[in-house]
Each structure stands twice: as structure tokens, then as C-alpha cells.
Design a protein around this motif. Sequence first.
Motif, PDB file in Angstrom:
ATOM      1  N   THR A  20       0.850  -1.191   0.000  1.00 21.64           N
ATOM      2  CA  THR A  20       0.000   0.000   0.000  1.00 21.64           C
ATOM      3  C   THR A  20       0.882   1.235   0.000  1.00 21.64           C
ATOM      4  O   THR A  20       1.768   1.375   0.853  1.00 21.64           O
ATOM      5  CB  THR A  20      -0.926   0.025   1.223  1.00 21.64           C
ATOM      6  N   THR A  47      -7.936   4.632  -3.192  1.00 26.76           N
ATOM      7  CA  THR A  47      -8.841   4.983  -2.097  1.00 26.76           C
ATOM      8  C   THR A  47      -8.523   6.403  -1.638  1.00 26.76           C
ATOM      9  O   THR A  47      -7.348   6.773  -1.541  1.00 26.76           O
ATOM     10  CB  THR A  47      -8.679   4.013  -0.916  1.00 26.76           C
ATOM     11  N   VAL A  55      -3.483   4.809  -1.619  1.00 26.35           N
ATOM     12  CA  VAL A  55      -4.378   5.580  -0.755  1.00 26.35           C
ATOM     13  C   VAL A  55      -3.957   7.041  -0.842  1.00 26.35           C
ATOM     14  O   VAL A  55      -2.811   7.380  -0.545  1.00 26.35           O
ATOM     15  CB  VAL A  55      -4.340   5.094   0.700  1.00 26.35           C
ATOM     16  N   TYR A  83      -4.164  10.703   0.515  1.00 21.78           N
ATOM     17  CA  TYR A  83      -4.508  11.456   1.721  1.00 21.78           C
ATOM     18  C   TYR A  83      -4.577  12.942   1.349  1.00 21.78           C
ATOM     19  O   TYR A  83      -3.560  13.587   1.112  1.00 21.78           O
ATOM     20  CB  TYR A  83      -3.467  11.228   2.818  1.00 21.78           C
ATOM     21  N   ASN A  94      -5.598   1.024   6.682  1.00 21.51           N
ATOM     22  CA  ASN A  94      -4.931   0.853   5.387  1.00 21.51           C
ATOM     23  C   ASN A  94      -3.482   0.417   5.515  1.00 21.51           C
ATOM     24  O   ASN A  94      -2.940  -0.216   4.609  1.00 21.51           O
ATOM     25  CB  ASN A  94      -5.003   2.160   4.594  1.00 21.51           C
TER      26      ASN A  94
END
Length: 582
Positions: free
Chosen positions: A215, A255, A299, A301, A323
Motif C-alpha cells: 500500500t 482509495t 491511498v 490522503y 490501510n
Amino acid sequence: MSRSHYLALPDSDRTPRRGAVVAGPVSPTETLSVTVYLRRDPVAAATPDPTDYALVPPTQRAAPDEAALNAANRAVPQDVEAVERFAARHGLTVSSVNQLARSVRLTGTTAQMSEAFQVTLARYTYRDRDQRHRSYRGREGAVHVPAELHGIITAVLGLDDRPLGANLLTRQTARIPLAQLPARAGGGLPPGAFLPTDLAAPYAYPGSLDGTGQTIAVLAFNGQTQPGVPSGGYSPSALQTYFTQVLHAPMPQITDITVHGPGNDPGQDDGQGDPADSTGEIMLDLQVVGALAPGAKIVVYFTEFTEQGWVDAMNAITTDTANRPGIISCSYGNPEDDPGSAWTRMAITAVDQAFAQAALRNISICCASGDDGSRDQGSDNRAHADFPASSPHVLGVGGTRLVAGGGQVVSETVWDDGPGSATGGGVSRWFPVPTWQTSAPVPPSANPPHHKGRGVPDVSALADPQTGVVIISVDGQHLVQIGGTSAAAPQWSALLARVNQGLGAPVGFLNPLLYGKLASGVLRDITRGSNGAYPAGPGWDACSGFGSPGGQALLDGLKALGAQHARIPAPAAPTSSEVPTG
């Protein structure tokens, strides 16, 4: 409570942004939130030293003891309660508490915040580099806290919302209509340009790996344009077009997490919109990471271009147990010590503490080193290191000019097209030379009195826009050629995802092993060029670090280190008597 019962918060002093003037007071009824950070529990056991932990090869390194780390980093419950009582006295609302980050979010009006922290808030105006009028809510001098909270509160962020963390990308002017691109990947590109996937061969990314199981956290800053104007984001449909029609590859899994600001808020990336719009940066990062580590989960942010946005985002990533990112890709930065800097020492310390925690949790952080040579957009004709790349707990990534043919490197030199288009790098003013860097030939600072400090960058990769990467525009209809160290940082983030997969263990904080065990024979040494004040040469230098990937060699080197060591447990925590109180 009178001002005499307040004390200044260390390292919180502010001066106006360069060129800014007071335009008037802020509205006393304007609502804002601040994040209050607290000390560690003084009687909790100390955390291990990140360098000691990182010196153990990844395959032999004990997994982080999250319970022990959380306990060692906890806030004293009574400290949290004291802040809550302080908030209640001033009519402030406690909107959230993050125990792992030792933070308390407070919400209230500017009048309440001004009285609570004994600051004067005003509206400042200035012109940016494009001569556009900008404004921010700011303060001068120090933040103050009640005497009973002095030493308990370590940072108060959000009172001043001046922007910091510029996008580190440099764009070529050519925009290629997608309809003109031949069906085959890479056909019809400008001479010397690369699709991100074209870099895997010359940089020897491990070919059988794609980052599956990893990730990657991608930092995305926005929220600094005018109200109602998009401030930065990405288009899923444009990305879908790029991956499926241009790269002929699967769309990566993405995500979104919003820490501050509007979240995914795509605007323009054609150079015609607001320069504060970070859409081009975010699109670049996602396409490079997704192309070179197609099996990894991404991911994003989202946060704001403020000190509060930076510190809260880094703590959100580090403490994200849902995550669990293993790599952070950061393509933003500012000069760490420019007069009227956007950074306070208080915030730099808070960010670096989050980085140190990330290192202990086996998270790698790849930070772009800047795009304006050794001056790093400073206003004083001196050399500056770019923060956060200058932190001793991250992998600072510089930039090169790459020429390749047939999947092989033909030549590679330091990226230096002149002012405003050259790799950052240099010597930190704020951070001393780390123990793991003492063997490298870090030069004295180019600035009098020529002090020694943390040398940046550690590594490098393609960044020159003239030999840059070709990505899709947010409109989904044009391809653009882009460079900058913000293209180099995600290259390294994707590489480490592949390396993690190949090792079956996270690399984490790479620098101690890189400097101590892998300083030669692993990366491609860049020996030609300079970034202004600092020239390249054999071995490490302050414009290209140790050089560009050898990806397979890096993986093989880390595997070999693991084979040479028996499994070693994580360093024992010192006794509570050795624990610092800050």
C-alpha cells in the motif's frame, strides 16, 4: 486568565510571509479549527532509536511491536483532560482526539481562539510568484499557553493558515491530443520522453514484481484557491483512459481519505487555471506510482497546504491501522529556513517526530528535494535545503536528465536547466549530520559560516522535463510531458513497493543500510553536473545522492544483507529515566 499567567510556546514565533502586509482584522465570528499536540507521557518507556532499528536488514528485522509503540507514544490522560478543561473555559469545542498522535482538535471562533492562545489574528495579503493577489489568516510573534499547560502542549497548529508545500513539478508546454497517439504504447511521444512504464527497464525494476500486497500513501495538498474554485484532485475517468488505452494496463486501486480541506477537487492542469490548483501534481503522482507498481493499492490522503495540514496528514498516515501504508510518496516542499518561511520550528519538529514514528513502523517515506537548484526558491540568494526532504528520517529524492535507448541507459546527468528548473539538494540548516551519514562526503554549507548538516538528497531519478514522463491531462483528452523531483519521488515509491514484495518484508527506513552497507555497486552513480552550489562527483553528492535506481541490484543487496544476519530482535527500550519529556 491574564496574559501574565501565559507563557510563549517554544519555536512558535511567526513573521509575515515575504511581501505580505496586514489588510485588516479577521472576522471575530469566523470559525476555525486548531490541532493541539501534546507531550509524550514522561513515565512511558522510550521508543527504540529509528536508526538502530533500521540497521537490521528488513528480512531479519522484528516486526514493530505496535502495542509497545502505542504505549510509549501515548499522551497522559490527565494532559488531555487539562486541554479539554482549557477549551471549555474559552468556549471551544473538542471536535476530535487522536490518542495515537497525541492530538486534540479544537473548534471555535477567531475571537475565542485569539483569547485562548493570546494571539492577534489578522488578514494578510500578498502577491504570489505569478503576481496574483493572495491572502491568508496570520499572526506574528509566539503562540501562548496557560502556565499550567506549558511543557504539556508542544504545538498549536491552524491559527495561521498561510500556504506552504509548493508542488514540485515542472511542465513542458507541449500538449498532445490523445487521438494522435498510435495504438501501440509509447508511439508518437516527443523525442526523448518516457511513459512511466518505459523507466522500468533502464532503471532495472525487478521485472517479475508489481507491488502486489503493498500500500502506497500519496500525499495530495489542496484547498488554497479562491472559494468555490477547484483546488486540486484527479479524474478517475481520465486515469482509466490512460491506463487502459495508453499503457494497456489495469487501472490501479485508489482509495481517498480526507484529512483537511475539500478532498478530491479536480480543477485544471493546463496552465490556464489557478497556479495554486494542485491537480497536475496529483495526476502526475498517481500515474507514475500506478504505472510502475500496478499491483499496489494506492491511498490518497487529501489535506491542506498549511502547517496544520502537513502535521495532521503525516500523523493520520502513520496511525492509519485500517490501510497500513508501507510507503509514503511526497512531492511537495518548501525551503526549510527562508526568511519569512512558511515553516515554524515547532511544526518542523512535529512533522519530523511523525517521520521518526513512521520509521519505527517500517514505513518508507520518499520526498522530492526541490526544483530550483541549490537556492530552492529562497529570497536571499543563499543556498537552501528543502523540507521535508531534509528530515533525517526520509529518503530525499533528487532529479536527473536521462537518455535511454533499447531499454538501456545511454547517459544520465544531474538535472540542471537553469534557475527554476534544476534539482534541489544541499545542506540542512536545521538538522545535524545524522550518524548514518557521517561516512558520506557531505560538504560544508555553501552559506557562511559553512556549517555542517544533513546532506540532501539521498538518491535520484528522472526529473528533467525535457526528458520527462508523459501522462494524461485531467481532461482525459491530452497527453502532457512533465518533470520535476515530484516525478522522481513516486518513481522511488513504486520501486520500494516492488522491493518490499520481493523481500517479503518492508524496507522501511532505508537510509542507514543504504549509507552503511549499500553505498557502492547498487545504484547508478551520477558524476556529471551540478545544481548550482553543489557539484556531482563519484559516490554521494549533494545534488544526486548515491544516484538513480538499480532496482534489481537494490533488491539483491537487501536480500544478501538478510542472509548474512541471524534474526535480531528490535532494540530494547531504554528505562523510563532516559525518556525525554518532549
